[in-house]
Design a protein around this motif. Structure first.
Motif, PDB file in Angstrom:
ATOM      1  N   ALA A 251       0.081  -6.322  -0.304  1.00 55.23           N
ATOM      2  CA  ALA A 251      -1.267  -6.416  -0.308  1.00 55.23           C
ATOM      3  C   ALA A 251      -1.954  -7.547   0.315  1.00 55.23           C
ATOM      4  N   LEU A 298      -3.439  -5.539   8.529  1.00 64.21           N
ATOM      5  CA  LEU A 298      -2.531  -4.981   7.652  1.00 64.21           C
ATOM      6  C   LEU A 298      -1.580  -5.856   7.179  1.00 64.21           C
ATOM      7  N   VAL A 388      -6.415  -5.382  -1.476  1.00 66.42           N
ATOM      8  CA  VAL A 388      -6.037  -3.762  -0.896  1.00 66.42           C
ATOM      9  C   VAL A 388      -4.894  -3.647  -0.714  1.00 66.42           C
ATOM     10  N   THR A 390      -1.352  -1.440  -0.081  1.00 69.16           N
ATOM     11  CA  THR A 390      -1.107  -0.162   0.868  1.00 69.16           C
ATOM     12  C   THR A 390       0.121   0.443  -0.066  1.00 69.16           C
ATOM     13  N   ALA A 395       0.425   2.596   7.353  1.00 71.51           N
ATOM     14  CA  ALA A 395      -1.037   2.151   7.660  1.00 71.51           C
ATOM     15  C   ALA A 395      -1.796   3.276   7.354  1.00 71.51           C
ATOM     16  N   TYR A 397      -2.382   4.906   4.817  1.00 66.30           N
ATOM     17  CA  TYR A 397      -2.911   4.640   3.288  1.00 66.30           C
ATOM     18  C   TYR A 397      -4.085   3.572   3.459  1.00 66.30           C
ATOM     19  N   ASN A 398      -4.045   2.529   4.327  1.00 66.15           N
ATOM     20  CA  ASN A 398      -5.050   1.414   4.632  1.00 66.15           C
ATOM     21  C   ASN A 398      -6.011   1.857   5.758  1.00 66.15           C
ATOM     22  N   ARG A 401      -7.313   5.344   6.034  1.00 68.68           N
ATOM     23  CA  ARG A 401      -8.115   5.642   4.531  1.00 68.68           C
ATOM     24  C   ARG A 401      -9.425   4.781   4.564  1.00 68.68           C
TER      25      ARG A 401
END
Length: 486
Positions: A251, A298, A388, A390, A395, A397-398, A401
């Protein structure tokens, strides 16, 4: 002879410590234990279900490793994946794992339309044999392993409306008692395919109040907990009966700029506003144990993360850029949208740094429902997204997306970025995917789509009588090796 016999009589065996663990959970309740529906990703439920259910693959130390699947392969464009299941695995009710259970579990996620439904909706499953299946999609699924990490496999014949109250999985523990408002007690699954866990039972107690949870840990009512605040770390660390440690999670805290607003349309302005904040000092002062400065957009624990050139704090240079760009120091007030107060100290600190160079700002605090609606409606100057997570570890999904033009979550749109994210999500070559995400991360970072101050770390504390505690970065703690030594 009687005396001699007495001398050599066997000594009584030392009593072994009870292997019954009580965990203090930082949540108020666990509504149900359904791994496929609306509450799939809810904290508390996620951690309990990780003991009952298992996915096809696990995510450990940044890599996807076998779980209920032993092998997988994909064609070049990642539209067809062949998955081989582990043979000889049984659910806790004694039924055998097979490919139909995988298909039924995936279909149920889609049918229940919970938060994971979108991950699996484009997929179809062809059963080749009880131990082999093919997952297909018209669009490349380069991030499929991360999606499979989120899919809890359950027996097809048990799935029904009451499954969340009577769950059955392949995991190391089974439900012994369940009260949504009080907690869950699990007992060891003696038939677990990896071998029975070392604990006899695990009880998850719901203790949302931080002070009560800390007291319960210190008095021994609970022996393990996590998500402790920074101000508790020093005191707990001084207790010789406890062990305290931290782990970097998947996160991060993000503050997006609304680049549709004239004040933030210029990338040089966004960079200057970022450089005007001394995040190093803020994190060290406010989050010495629960945060670490980000090195890219990330979390460092996520597949596809890469280090970018850091923004250097320079208030004078930032002020000069803003002056050159015509920033309206008197007429512009920047609002920072928040829907809870968890990271308000962080926002207060960055607003104080801006105030030192004459930039006006204010907290725009809204109740959760209103704040979420305004976030999605792009009705904000700056929005803090806290945090956020994940969930898949990938990556896609982050970044894939949240940062595409079609997603329009940040207002920033870049065709080159879109192309990189699209390709990364649609190929099976994982090394190439990592390279593409590094390029995408550089665009997001260099163009200051947002400010990326902090990875979230989680503080764990447990009884010194425990061994085998493995810190969990993915919100699915492994309790199988934990045991009491005294």
């Amino acid at each position: 002879m009687a005396l001699a016999a007495g001398l050599f009589a066997a000594a009584p065996a030392l009593a072994q410590p009870a292997q019954d663990l009580v965990i203090g959970m930082p949540v108020a309740s666990v509504a149900n234990l359904d791994p496929h529906g609306a509450t799939t990703n809810v904290q508390g439920i996620l951690q309990v279900n990780a003991q009952i259910f298992e996915p096809l693959v696990n995510f450990v130390d940044g890599e996807y490793v076998p779980a209920l699947a032993t092998e997988w392969s994909a064609n070049e464009d990642a539209t067809r994946w062949t998955i081989k299941l582990r043979e000889g695995v049984s659910f806790s009710d004694g039924s055998s794992l097979d490919a139909e259970d995988v298909r039924a579990s995936m279909q149920r996620v889609v049918e229940l339309a919970g938060p994971l439904a979108g991950l699996f909706k484009p997929l179809s499953i062809e059963i080749v044999s009880p131990s082999e299946l093919v997952i297909s999609s018209e669009v490349g699924q380069g991030a499929l392993l991360g999606k499979l990490f989120m899919l809890a496999i359950a027996p097809s014949e048990k799935l029904g409306d009451d499954f969340g109250l009577n769950p059955v999985g392949t995991g190391p523990f089974v439900v012994d008692a369940f009260d949504p408002s009080q907690g869950v007690t699990l007992k060891a699954n003696p038939g677990y395919w990896r071998g029975a866990p070392k604990l006899d039972s695990v009880t998850f107690r719901m203790i949302p109040e931080q002070a009560a949870r800390t007291t319960a840990l210190e008095t021994g009512e609970i022996q393990l907990t996590w998500t402790l605040p920074d101000d508790q770390v020093a005191t707990l660390s001084e207790n010789p009966d406890l062990v305290v440690d931290t782990v970097t999670t998947m996160a991060n805290i993000v503050l997006w700029f609304n680049s549709d607003r004239p004040a933030f349309a210029d990338v040089e302005v966004r960079r200057a506003l970022w450089s005007a904040i001394d995040f190093d000092t803020i994190i060290e002062a406010l989050y010495p144990n629960t945060g670490s400065k980000m090195e890219g957009p990330l979390p460092a624990t996520v597949f596809g993360a890469s280090k970018q050139t850091p923004y250097v704090y320079d208030a004078d240079a930032a002020r000069a850029v803003l002056e050159a760009k015509g920033w309206d120091f008197d007429g512009t007030t920047v609002g920072v949208l928040m829907n809870n107060t968890t990271y308000k100290p962080l926002v207060d600190a960055l607003l104080a740094d801006w105030a030192r160079i004459g930039v006006k700002g204010e907290v725009d605090l809204q109740e959760p429902a209103v704040g979420t609606k305004r976030l999605l409606d792009l009705d904000w100057d700056i929005a803090i997204v806290q945090p956020v997570i994940t969930n898949t570890g990938d990556a896609d999904y982050n970044l894939g997306r949240l940062y595409t033009c079609a997603a329009n979550r940040t207002t920033y749109c870049d065709e080159t970025l879109d192309a990189l994210l699209t390709e990364a999500g649609a190929i099976s070559d994982q090394a190439r995917r990592a390279e593409l995400y590094a390029e995408a991360g550089k665009i997001i970072w260099d163009n200051a789509v947002g400010m990326f101050p902090m990875d979230v770390k989680q503080v764990w504390a447990w009884s010194a009588a425990l061994e085998g505690v493995r810190l969990d970065a993915v919100y699915k703690p492994d309790l199988t090796q934990i045991h009491f030594t005294k």
